[in-house]
Motif scaffolding. Structure first.
Motif, PDB file in Angstrom:
ATOM      1  N   ALA A 118      29.153  73.774 -26.274  1.00  0.00           N
ATOM      2  CA  ALA A 118      30.874  74.139 -26.227  1.00  0.00           C
ATOM      3  C   ALA A 118      31.042  74.733 -26.466  1.00  0.00           C
ATOM      4  CB  ALA A 118      30.586  72.791 -25.973  1.00  0.00           C
ATOM      5  N   ASN A 119      31.043  75.171 -28.072  1.00  0.00           N
ATOM      6  CA  ASN A 119      31.926  75.435 -28.413  1.00  0.00           C
ATOM      7  C   ASN A 119      31.513  76.493 -29.066  1.00  0.00           C
ATOM      8  OD1 ASN A 119      29.749  74.968 -30.503  1.00  0.00           O
ATOM      9  ND2 ASN A 119      31.037  75.107 -32.251  1.00  0.00           N
ATOM     10  N   GLY A 120      30.703  77.537 -28.125  1.00  0.00           N
ATOM     11  CA  GLY A 120      30.012  79.069 -28.496  1.00  0.00           C
ATOM     12  C   GLY A 120      30.688  80.011 -27.679  1.00  0.00           C
ATOM     13  N   ARG A 121      30.687  81.611 -28.451  1.00  0.00           N
ATOM     14  CA  ARG A 121      31.672  82.358 -27.641  1.00  0.00           C
ATOM     15  C   ARG A 121      31.074  82.816 -26.141  1.00  0.00           C
ATOM     16  NH1 ARG A 121      32.569  87.162 -32.210  1.00  0.00           N
ATOM     17  NH2 ARG A 121      33.246  87.747 -30.235  1.00  0.00           N
TER      18      ARG A 121
END
Length: 193
Positions: free
Chosen positions: A85-88
């Motif tokens: 979810a917090n990935g690029r």
């Protein structure tokens, strides 16, 4: 969800009816039972991890819609873990739900890249637009142009070196996933009509 940015090239270690095992040191470094890993762009669920090898179950429907049934031991495959979810989002939105199988029709080396012509099923061509996104064997690519029966992409040196597309011969089958947004828009317009 995936991004189409291949994390590593793995290799098939075992092919059994309804099961596939793949070596991938990077993608297995944190893999657990139930995780999703895209194999040549096909979202598959991890059922077992042993060292740097993961195993997945493959349903009949998946075999019917993909070329996974053609894989043999030692075949190279593109691997990508699901996007945290917090990935690029470095590529584009890729679901790992392959829409069809295409075929590499021609390859033309250029000065700094390679132009690749891919034949696609007629049913998918309406979703493919110039400068739009497409996933080919799980690799996020930009459509460089359209042509009768297919489309063209350009492969930069990093894509040629880091993915199976660099060595895919003319005539090779490739998984195609078109832009999911185009499919949703079409469906919404059908419902309104």
């Amino acid at each position: 969800m995936f991004t189409g940015i291949v994390e590593e090239r793995g290799s098939v270690t075992a092919v059994e009816p309804g099961r596939l095992s793949v070596r991938g040191p990077l993608v297995t470094s944190d893999a657990r039972y139930g995780d999703s890993i895209a194999v040549n762009g096909v979202c598959l669920t991890v059922t077992e991890v042993e060292g740097d090898v993961f195993t997945v179950d493959v349903m009949g429907e998946t075999y019917k819609r993909t070329a996974l049934g053609d894989l043999v031991v030692d075949a190279p495959v593109n691997l990508e873990r699901a996007l945290p979810a917090n990935g690029r989002l470095g590529g584009h939105i890729v679901q790992g739900h392959v829409d069809g199988v295409g075929r590499i029709a021609a390859r033309r080396p250029e000065a700094e890249w390679e132009t690749v012509h891919i034949d696609a099923p007629e049913a998918l061509l309406r979703y493919i637009v110039e400068k739009g996104s497409i996933a080919v064997d799980g690799v996020s690519l930009t459509v460089a142009g359209l042509r009768d029966g297919g489309f063209t992409v350009g492969l930069i040196p990093v894509t040629l070196a880091a993915t199976t597309l660099g060595a895919a011969a003319v005539g090779a089958t490739v998984h195609l996933e078109v832009d999911v947004l185009a499919k949703h828009v079409e469906r919404l317009l059908e419902v309104r009509a």
